[in-house]
Design a protein around this motif. Structure first.
Motif, short mmCIF file in Angstrom:
data_model
loop_
_atom_site.label_atom_id
_atom_site.label_comp_id
_atom_site.label_asym_id
_atom_site.label_seq_id
_atom_site.Cartn_x
_atom_site.Cartn_y
_atom_site.Cartn_z
N TYR A 197 14.83 -3.33 8.91
CA TYR A 197 13.89 -2.64 8.33
C TYR A 197 12.58 -3.32 8.13
N ARG A 198 11.60 -2.69 8.62
CA ARG A 198 10.03 -3.04 8.33
C ARG A 198 9.16 -2.07 8.10
N GLN A 199 8.16 -2.68 7.36
CA GLN A 199 7.36 -1.68 6.74
C GLN A 199 5.97 -2.22 6.88
N ILE A 200 5.03 -1.53 7.76
CA ILE A 200 3.69 -1.96 8.00
C ILE A 200 2.77 -1.22 7.38
N LEU A 201 1.84 -1.77 6.64
CA LEU A 201 0.96 -0.96 5.64
C LEU A 201 -0.60 -1.49 5.79
N ASN A 202 -1.37 -0.49 6.23
CA ASN A 202 -2.76 -1.10 6.48
C ASN A 202 -3.85 -0.08 5.78
N TYR A 203 -4.34 -0.43 4.81
CA TYR A 203 -5.42 0.50 4.16
C TYR A 203 -6.70 -0.13 4.29
N TYR B 222 -7.01 9.62 6.82
CA TYR B 222 -8.44 9.14 6.62
C TYR B 222 -9.35 10.14 6.22
N SER B 223 -10.40 9.78 5.91
CA SER B 223 -11.55 10.50 5.51
C SER B 223 -12.86 9.81 5.67
N ASN B 224 -14.12 10.48 5.91
CA ASN B 224 -15.08 9.94 5.95
C ASN B 224 -16.29 10.91 5.27
N GLY B 225 -17.49 10.34 5.29
CA GLY B 225 -18.51 11.12 4.61
C GLY B 225 -18.34 10.97 3.12
N PHE B 226 -18.61 9.82 2.70
CA PHE B 226 -18.20 9.58 1.13
C PHE B 226 -19.63 9.63 0.37
N SER B 227 -19.73 10.32 -0.74
CA SER B 227 -21.23 10.18 -1.51
C SER B 227 -21.00 9.10 -2.27
N ARG B 228 -19.81 8.68 -2.74
CA ARG B 228 -19.35 7.23 -3.56
C ARG B 228 -18.09 6.91 -3.04
N GLN B 229 -17.82 5.68 -2.93
CA GLN B 229 -16.52 5.10 -2.58
C GLN B 229 -16.01 3.99 -3.30
N THR B 230 -16.24 4.35 -4.64
CA THR B 230 -15.51 3.35 -5.51
C THR B 230 -14.22 3.08 -5.76
N LEU B 231 -13.33 4.09 -5.33
CA LEU B 231 -11.99 4.05 -5.25
C LEU B 231 -11.38 3.77 -3.86
N GLY B 232 -12.22 3.69 -2.80
CA GLY B 232 -12.02 3.37 -1.53
C GLY B 232 -10.68 4.44 -1.16
N TYR B 233 -9.83 3.74 -0.33
CA TYR B 233 -8.72 4.29 0.20
C TYR B 233 -7.61 4.87 -0.87
N ASN B 234 -8.01 4.56 -2.13
CA ASN B 234 -6.91 5.21 -3.17
C ASN B 234 -7.34 6.37 -3.46
N LYS C 32 -5.56 5.16 5.05
CA LYS C 32 -4.14 4.58 4.80
C LYS C 32 -3.17 4.83 5.84
N GLU C 33 -2.74 3.78 6.42
CA GLU C 33 -1.93 3.73 7.50
C GLU C 33 -0.65 3.14 7.20
N SER C 34 0.48 3.96 7.56
CA SER C 34 1.78 3.19 7.43
C SER C 34 2.82 3.44 8.32
N THR C 35 3.73 2.49 8.75
CA THR C 35 4.65 2.60 9.79
C THR C 35 6.02 2.27 9.06
N ASN C 36 7.12 2.93 9.12
CA ASN C 36 8.41 2.68 8.71
C ASN C 36 9.50 2.50 9.94
N TYR C 37 9.91 1.39 9.89
CA TYR C 37 11.00 1.23 11.45
C TYR C 37 12.27 0.86 10.74
N TYR C 38 13.26 1.34 11.16
CA TYR C 38 14.63 1.05 10.75
C TYR C 38 15.71 1.07 11.99
N ASP C 39 16.48 0.13 12.03
CA ASP C 39 17.58 -0.04 13.14
C ASP C 39 18.90 -0.43 12.49
#
Length: 1019
Positions: A487-493, A552-564, A508-515
């Motif tokens: 199992y692997r989990q790839i998180l890229n924020y 994902y999103s763009n066009g921020f007037s303020r980005q204090t919380l970022g990807y959260n 926020k980008e996530s990949t979940n793999y299992y075999d």
């Protein structure tokens, strides 16, 4: 309970009383003063024969050793261990001594005493020919192997400052080709015996502890690895069938062994810096670059070698490099130095291992940090492992092999290419200390803006293999169940206020793999007379699933919380996909040996099914057979200087899978229609590819012939091999007429041949007076040839080439088809239209007076001619020195690649910086190697250089502290070492590194060299 007078002596009576006191009223046994007794109801009997059982394993790996001789000392009575290393022998009394012997291992003697179970760990001897190797679903003595199977030498490279176990394999095994890395924590390219496919899967199959492993090798802690065995030919890889065309790496993790608990701690610190000091131009060289691009104005005609005093350099320099008065800025700033740093590797390991007759264990943990030479090129790894095995009963052994790895690669490094093209006259910050967005006043952004990125980049890997070995009631018959899970989990924020045209973007980008892998293995081992038979049956299945989501999103007037808090962006989007695929397979293998291995036979057949193939060809069968003949065991063989001489030959077929869904009609979703003027765009679906219900598996059929030898009382040993393979039904996207509405269809075409030679020699040069000198030489040569492709499409009776795809019949896949150059056009020469002084002169191959595509020709090949490595190991008392040289050579027209820095007087080249010290053409440097011109040539060909090199790849010096010094503080061993990697490279290649195929380009990365200091302590 009344005792009858049958106890044979006072001691026996005492024994019976003890047994009764413990409440035993059935059949009990015990030992007193070396005599063994049994009690049945009211009677105590002295036992004359004693049954001893146990298991024999290899030191370090904990792998079971089949075929070990367990002999009663001083007699001819003996048994051999089965395929799981288990044995049972009956001895006459407790004073019996058992001798455990195995070719390639140091014999051991064990006194039976009162023990009913004796487990033994054998230590390998120096005879490499007779070591035990993993062959897939079992182990074999190297002397009994009939295919091409090699165990990698890891021990001489354990001290190397690397973070990936694959880096330890570079140049150590002939036929195994491992590339260089130039990023922190990166995995190098890996191939075995050249290319067997054009467009099919080219990855080597990795088997970790018996389970297919599709995760990154970065996730495996190198210190946890006990051994790596490489299966190279079809007869060896056939046990893995459809996925084995590119060879197999069998990775085995360490196990605990019976005995006292061993606590091992190791720590290492290594520097990492570029092995070549190539950097961008400084201020003066940069201004000279601009001046020479304007040589027709900066110098006087007709020779353009004398400076023109009227030329004003500031008049042609980009405005971003001038002050408001039009003067050149006075700066000499190095963007490259600002973004580079001293790299390092810090690695700490600790493990606990041990065991008893019933259980063994290994627990380990590691903490690794690797910082590259560019800021934010950082790799951090935490790893935990637990390997447990217990003999639950006399007939059942269960175990667990597991690890968890947590990789942190937070941070975004600045783009190297941008760092090297920005002018030294420009500073990254304005007078207020703020980062300049566009330093050139163009769309090139400041590379240091990446520092403002909030980047969360994590990869988590989990692996667990649960297994059970069952000894069935039929002697020699055993069953093994493997249930492996990956199992692997790839998180890229990511969040950066400068992205999306400075409006800010977060994602926020996530990949979940299992075999999972489920293997059922039935093994039967039987020896009768001079015959030994081992049969293996396998039924297994693999299922893989993956899910991917990106919001994902763009066009921020303020980005204090970022990807959260992506909802703060004005424009919000989401993407997702996933896949599922499954395989099942069956395999039967027979190993037969006669007269102690004088004659050997291995026959294998495997059937594979894969969900990704077309409905008419879901499954395929892959057979193989190989034989061995130990000539040195023949009575007619009289060469006393030959210790062992084994000839072997194998022939078999393996396969290669198509990528999933390529045999199906796939649907694409695109913007399809606009309803009316000003109407919204509607999305629609359309069939994007044609199905092919008859798509088949690639099939690689190969012959391998090998000769294993040991000479002069084990002073010299080695292997010589020749192989020849043929791949048919090549997976390839065949172009379709556009009238069909489709561009290509996945098909089976053509034939690709692959052949080569390999040589490995080990020699013990000196072993006298406490001084030892051993040498290992490896050599390999490979070539391939495209024999067929799409057939004779133009009807001239000749198989057609595909020049647009770089594929030529009768040529290797790495063929180079391009223009041949002959120097640079000079001032005063009669230069054809479309070219100018400083441009490359192209050879008119057909002599028609025109330079066009018809003048391209075959110049050579990008593949090596041969590879060679040399390891020297010196030992004197407690000191050990290892020196390893690795080389790839191309000969006359092989291992070449394009390496063509060029300058043309356009806006970008005038503005952009370049690498320093390049031999560009100028009127006063007419012999310059690389083109520089006022105008762009009609055709701009590449210049090709040889990539051949010799590298001082690894040097290690270690000192083992004497036992008499450390035993006072209750330590088992202490080892101190220093080592170096990539210390020197001898090559004619110009640029970053020949092995990475990066030349004089602004976007290249150097290979890193380093020195390390380390300590290994065992408690």
């Amino acid at each position: 309970m009344n005792l009858k007078a049958t106890c044979i002596n006072t001691m026996a009576r005492t024994l019976v009383q003890v047994i009764i006191a413990t409440g035993c009223y059935g059949i009990c046994a015990a030992s007193v003063n070396g005599d063994h007794f049994a009690l049945h109801k009211n009677y105590a009997f002295k036992v004359i024969d004693i049954a001893i059982t146990g298991k024999v394993v290899e030191e370090g790996t904990g792998l079971p050793l089949p075929g070990v001789s367990v002999k009663i000392k001083g007699t001819s009575n003996a048994v051999v261990t089965d395929n799981q290393g288990n044995y049972r022998i009956v001895v006459p009394d407790a004073q019996t001594t058992l001798v455990f012997s195995y070719l390639g291992f140091v014999p051991q003697e064990k006194l039976v005493s009162a023990a009913g179970v004796i487990n033994v760990t054998l230590v390998p001897s120096d005879n490499k020919l007779d070591e035990v190797v993993v062959v897939g679903f079992g182990t074999q003595k190297k002397a009994d192997v009939t295919g091409s199977v090699v165990r990698a030498n890891l021990e001489d490279f354990r001290n190397a400052p690397v973070t990936n176990v694959a880096n330890l394999l570079q140049g150590t095994v002939p036929g195994l080709n491992v590339g260089q890395v130039n990023r922190a924590g990166a995995t190098p390219s890996i191939s075995i015996r050249g290319a067997n496919t054009i467009a099919g899967n080219q990855n080597v199959l990795v088997i970790l502890d018996g389970v297919q492993y599709n995760g990154s090798l970065t996730s495996i802690n190198p210190d946890d690895i006990a051994s790596i065995d490489i299966l190279k030919d079809a007869s060896a890889t056939a046990v893995y069938g459809a996925q084995a065309a590119n060879g197999v790496l069998l990775v085995t993790s360490r196990k605990g062994v019976a005995g006292r608990t061993r606590i091992t701690f190791s720590s290492q610190y290594a520097t990492q810096n570029p092995n070549i000091d190539t950097r961008p131009m400084g201020r003066e060289e940069y201004l000279d670059k601009i001046r020479y691009l304007y040589y027709d104005q900066a110098f006087l005609a007709p020779t353009y070698t004398e400076p023109n005093p009227a030329f004003d350099l500031s008049s042609v320099v980009d405005r971003s490099m001038k002050d408001p008065q039009g003067n050149l800025l006075p700066n000499d700033f190095s963007w490259y130095d600002e973004a580079s740093q001293n790299g390092y590797v810090l690695d700490n390991q600790i493990s606990f291992s041990g065991g008893s007759e019933k259980i063994n264990y290994l627990l380990s943990a590691s903490l690794t940090r690797n910082t590259g030479f560019i800021v934010n090129d950082i790799f951090r790894r935490k790893s935990l492992r637990a390997n447990l095995e217990t003999k639950a009963t006399d007939w059942l052994t269960v175990g667990l092999q597991s690890f968890g790895t947590f990789v942190n690669e937070d941070g975004v490094e600045p783009t190297i290419g941008t760092l090297r093209i920005l002018s030294p006259l420009i500073l990254p910050r304005d007078e207020n200390g703020n980062l300049s967005i566009n330093p050139f006043a163009t769309n090139i952004v400041n590379p240091f803006l990446s520092y403002e990125t909030d980047d969360y980049d994590r990869k988590n890997y989990f692996f667990a293999n649960v297994y059970a070995n069952v000894l069935l009631p039929i002697k020699g018959l055993s069953y093994k169940l493997n249930f492996g899970n990956n199992y692997r989990q790839i998180l890229n924020y990511v969040s950066n206020s400068y992205d999306a045209n400075l409006t800010g973007q977060a994602s926020k980008e996530s990949t979940n793999y299992y075999d999972y892998t489920l293997d059922n293995v039935l093994t039967y081992n039987k020896t009768f007379g001079k015959h030994n038979i081992t049969g293996t049956l396998l039924y297994g299945a693999v299922e893989r699933r993956q899910e991917y989501t990106r919001a994902y999103s763009n066009g921020f007037s303020r980005q204090t919380l970022g990807y959260n808090d992506l909802a703060q962006g004005n424009n919000r989007f989401a993407i997702s996909n996933g896949f599922s695929e499954s395989l099942n397979y069956q395999m039967a293998r027979l190993n037969y040996g006669f007269d102690g291995g004088r004659y050997l036979l291995t026959a294998t057949v495997r059937r594979d099914g894969f969900s990704g193939f077309a409905k008419n060809y879901k499954a395929a069968v892959f057979p193989s057979v190989s034989v061995g003949w130990d000539i040195s065991k023949e009575s007619f063989f009289k060469a006393s200087w030959v210790d062992q001489l084994k000839l072997r030959a194998g022939y078999g077929t393996v396969g290669n899978q198509t990528p999933r869904y390529t045999s199906l009609a796939r649907v694409n979703t695109n913007a399809a229609y606009v309803y009316g003027d000003g109407g919204g765009t509607q999305f629609g679906q359309e069939v994007g590819s044609l199905p092919n219900p008859n798509l088949r598996w690639e099939r690689t059929t190969g012959l391998n012939i090998g000769l294993d030898f040991t000479l002069l009382k084990n002073r010299i040993s080695g292997t010589i091999e020749y192989y020849n393979t043929r791949t048919t039904d090549l997976l390839y996207e065949v172009a379709l007429p556009t009238v069909t509405g489709f561009n290509v269809i996945q098909s089976n075409v053509g034939q690709l041949d692959n052949s080569g030679y390999e040589l490995s020699i080990n020699s013990k040069n000196i072993n006298s007076g406490g001084f030892q000198w051993n040498t290992t030489l490896n050599f390999s040569r490979n070539k391939n040839e495209l024999v067929k492709l799409l057939g004779d499409r133009d009807g001239d009776g000749v198989e057609d080439d595909l020049p647009q795809s770089g594929l030529f019949i009768g040529q290797p896949l790495a063929v180079i088809y391009d223009y041949q150059t002959n120097g640079i056009w000079q001032i005063g020469e009669q230069i054809p239209s479309g070219y100018s002084p400083g441009t490359l002169r192209i050879v008119d191959q057909n002599g028609d007076g025109l330079i066009n595509a018809n003048d391209r020709t075959i110049l050579g090949s990008g593949a090596p001619s041969f590879r060679v490595s040399l390891l020297n190991n010196f030992q004197y008392k407690n000191f050990t020195l290892s020196v390893f040289l690795n080389s790839v050579q191309g000969g006359k027209n092989s291992y070449i690649a394009g390496n063509t820095p060029r300058m043309i007087r356009d806006d970008n080249q005038i503005r952009n910086n370049h690498l320093s010290g390049i031999d560009f053409w100028t009127p006063n440097n007419p012999d310059g190697r690389y083109p520089r011109s006022i105008l762009a040539a009609t055709i701009q060909p590449a210049l090709y250089q040889h990539r051949s090199f010799i590298r001082l790849q690894d040097v290690s010096l270690s000192y083992k502290v004497p036992a008499k010094v450390i035993e006072k503080i209750n330590l088992q061993s202490v080892n101190i070492f220093v080592s170096g990697r990539n210390l020197a490279t001898w090559t004619n290649w110009e640029g970053w590194d020949p092995e990475t195929n990066e030349g004089l380009t602004t976007g290249g990365r150097p290979v890193l060299k380093g020195y390390s200091l380390g300590l290994n302590v065992t408690f």
